[in-house]
Each structure stands twice: as C-alpha cells, then as structure tokens.
Design a protein around this motif. Structure first.
Motif, PDB file in Angstrom:
ATOM      1  N   THR A 107       0.807  -1.222   0.000  1.00  0.00           N
ATOM      2  CA  THR A 107       0.000   0.000   0.000  1.00  0.00           C
ATOM      3  C   THR A 107       0.840   1.272   0.000  1.00  0.00           C
ATOM      4  O   THR A 107       0.300   2.360  -0.169  1.00  0.00           O
ATOM      5  N   CYS A 108       2.147   1.158   0.173  1.00  0.00           N
ATOM      6  CA  CYS A 108       3.019   2.335   0.168  1.00  0.00           C
ATOM      7  C   CYS A 108       3.032   2.988  -1.211  1.00  0.00           C
ATOM      8  O   CYS A 108       3.088   2.283  -2.223  1.00  0.00           O
ATOM      9  N   PRO A 109       3.023   4.321  -1.245  1.00  0.00           N
ATOM     10  CA  PRO A 109       3.179   5.008  -2.533  1.00  0.00           C
ATOM     11  C   PRO A 109       4.527   4.631  -3.164  1.00  0.00           C
ATOM     12  O   PRO A 109       5.500   4.374  -2.455  1.00  0.00           O
ATOM     13  N   LEU A 110       4.582   4.622  -4.475  1.00  0.00           N
ATOM     14  CA  LEU A 110       5.795   4.198  -5.170  1.00  0.00           C
ATOM     15  C   LEU A 110       6.962   5.167  -5.022  1.00  0.00           C
ATOM     16  O   LEU A 110       8.103   4.787  -5.248  1.00  0.00           O
ATOM     17  N   ASP A 111       6.689   6.400  -4.597  1.00  0.00           N
ATOM     18  CA  ASP A 111       7.763   7.383  -4.482  1.00  0.00           C
ATOM     19  C   ASP A 111       8.368   7.474  -3.080  1.00  0.00           C
ATOM     20  O   ASP A 111       9.144   8.380  -2.804  1.00  0.00           O
ATOM     21  N   VAL A 112       8.024   6.549  -2.188  1.00  0.00           N
ATOM     22  CA  VAL A 112       8.618   6.518  -0.845  1.00  0.00           C
ATOM     23  C   VAL A 112       9.254   5.144  -0.617  1.00  0.00           C
ATOM     24  O   VAL A 112       8.858   4.158  -1.243  1.00  0.00           O
ATOM     25  N   PRO A 113      10.244   5.066   0.271  1.00  0.00           N
ATOM     26  CA  PRO A 113      10.850   3.769   0.575  1.00  0.00           C
ATOM     27  C   PRO A 113       9.808   2.801   1.127  1.00  0.00           C
ATOM     28  O   PRO A 113       8.885   3.193   1.841  1.00  0.00           O
ATOM     29  N   CYS A 114       9.957   1.527   0.780  1.00  0.00           N
ATOM     30  CA  CYS A 114       9.002   0.497   1.208  1.00  0.00           C
ATOM     31  C   CYS A 114       9.747  -0.804   1.470  1.00  0.00           C
ATOM     32  O   CYS A 114      10.721  -1.118   0.781  1.00  0.00           O
ATOM     33  N   HIS A 115       9.265  -1.570   2.432  1.00  0.00           N
ATOM     34  CA  HIS A 115       9.897  -2.851   2.736  1.00  0.00           C
ATOM     35  C   HIS A 115       9.796  -3.821   1.566  1.00  0.00           C
ATOM     36  O   HIS A 115      10.575  -4.765   1.456  1.00  0.00           O
ATOM     37  N   ALA A 116       8.840  -3.596   0.650  1.00  0.00           N
ATOM     38  CA  ALA A 116       8.727  -4.449  -0.528  1.00  0.00           C
ATOM     39  C   ALA A 116       9.986  -4.361  -1.389  1.00  0.00           C
ATOM     40  O   ALA A 116      10.362  -5.337  -2.041  1.00  0.00           O
ATOM     41  N   ASP A 117      10.663  -3.214  -1.368  1.00  0.00           N
ATOM     42  CA  ASP A 117      11.927  -3.088  -2.091  1.00  0.00           C
ATOM     43  C   ASP A 117      12.982  -4.032  -1.502  1.00  0.00           C
ATOM     44  O   ASP A 117      13.745  -4.659  -2.229  1.00  0.00           O
ATOM     45  N   VAL A 118      12.995  -4.136  -0.192  1.00  0.00           N
ATOM     46  CA  VAL A 118      13.916  -5.057   0.484  1.00  0.00           C
ATOM     47  C   VAL A 118      13.585  -6.486   0.093  1.00  0.00           C
ATOM     48  O   VAL A 118      14.465  -7.284  -0.247  1.00  0.00           O
ATOM     49  N   LEU A 119      12.299  -6.821   0.109  1.00  0.00           N
ATOM     50  CA  LEU A 119      11.878  -8.176  -0.245  1.00  0.00           C
ATOM     51  C   LEU A 119      12.176  -8.492  -1.706  1.00  0.00           C
ATOM     52  O   LEU A 119      12.567  -9.622  -2.031  1.00  0.00           O
ATOM     53  N   LEU A 120      12.013  -7.523  -2.594  1.00  0.00           N
ATOM     54  CA  LEU A 120      12.345  -7.735  -4.012  1.00  0.00           C
ATOM     55  C   LEU A 120      13.819  -8.072  -4.191  1.00  0.00           C
ATOM     56  O   LEU A 120      14.176  -9.016  -4.901  1.00  0.00           O
ATOM     57  N   ARG A 121      14.689  -7.284  -3.539  1.00  0.00           N
ATOM     58  CA  ARG A 121      16.131  -7.558  -3.633  1.00  0.00           C
ATOM     59  C   ARG A 121      16.450  -8.927  -3.046  1.00  0.00           C
ATOM     60  O   ARG A 121      17.212  -9.696  -3.622  1.00  0.00           O
ATOM     61  N   LEU A 122      15.882  -9.209  -1.920  1.00  0.00           N
ATOM     62  CA  LEU A 122      16.132 -10.469  -1.240  1.00  0.00           C
ATOM     63  C   LEU A 122      15.725 -11.654  -2.106  1.00  0.00           C
ATOM     64  O   LEU A 122      16.460 -12.621  -2.244  1.00  0.00           O
ATOM     65  N   ALA A 123      14.566 -11.572  -2.723  1.00  0.00           N
ATOM     66  CA  ALA A 123      14.026 -12.697  -3.487  1.00  0.00           C
ATOM     67  C   ALA A 123      14.644 -12.854  -4.867  1.00  0.00           C
ATOM     68  O   ALA A 123      14.649 -13.955  -5.403  1.00  0.00           O
TER      69      ALA A 123
END
Length: 118
Positions: A83-99
């Motif tokens: 649900t985070c806006p795309l222009d702010v940091p989000c934990h999904a970015d961490v999960l994307l890198r991790l996966a």
C-alpha cells in the motif's frame, strides 16, 4: 525482473498469477510502522526510510535470517504489491532484492547500517 506495485490485497488477487501482496495484514508485512517511536535512545518517531532499514536489519539478525530465507523462496519471481506510494521507501523493495538477487544471502542492506556485527 519483478517490480514493486502499489495497491491493496484485492488488487493483488486480480493479478494473482504474477503478484504477491506484502502489505499490511499479510505474512510479509513490515512489523515496524511510520510514526512509531524508534529503537534509539531518543525514541523519535520513525520516517519511511528508518522503518524500511529496521525491517532489513531485522532480517539480517539471527532469527530474521530464517524468515529471510523463507520469504526469498516464496517471493522469487513475483511482482510485490504494498500500500506504500511508489515514491517513498518500502519494505517491498527489500523483499524484491532479497528474493531476486543472486548471491550468498547477504544482499539485505540498510541505509543506516543497523545490521550490526556479522
């Protein structure tokens, strides 16, 4: 390469073959929230970047590594929706890198180097 998307869990269901919802109330949700007091001595309210860094640092810890491995296997190849806006940091970015990054499992990095000793 998979990407981060913005939306609710019902939006991810519509894209279920290629998308995993990782936002609030999912098993992959960030347990740390913006505006809550941080773990520092001053305990000031945390901003988006601090919350994401704390999530990444937690995954680097002794217990978090087990979750990181499980998350990486489960989310590999999927677009991730939060649900985070795309222009702010989000934990999904961490999960994307991790996966999706190949490597030795030490690809979780934080802005403030909170992960501690290895």
């Amino acid at each position: 390469m998979p990407v981060r998307l913005c939306g609710a869990s019902r939006d991810a269901v519509a894209l279920s073959t290629a998308c995993a919802y990782v936002g609030p109330r999912s098993r992959y949700a960030n347990p740390f929230t913006v505006g809550t007091r941080g773990p520092s001595l001053l305990g000031s309210p945390m901003a988006e970047a601090e919350v994401v860094d704390l999530f990444a640092a937690t995954l680097r810890g002794p217990v978090g590594r087990c979750y990181a491995d499980l998350f990486a296997r489960a989310l590999r190849g999927f677009d991730l929706m939060c649900t985070c806006p795309l222009d702010v940091p989000c934990h999904a970015d961490v999960l994307l890198r991790l996966a999706n990054e190949s490597g030795d499992g030490n690809t979780i990095c934080t802005r403030y180097l909170l992960e501690g000793p290895r």
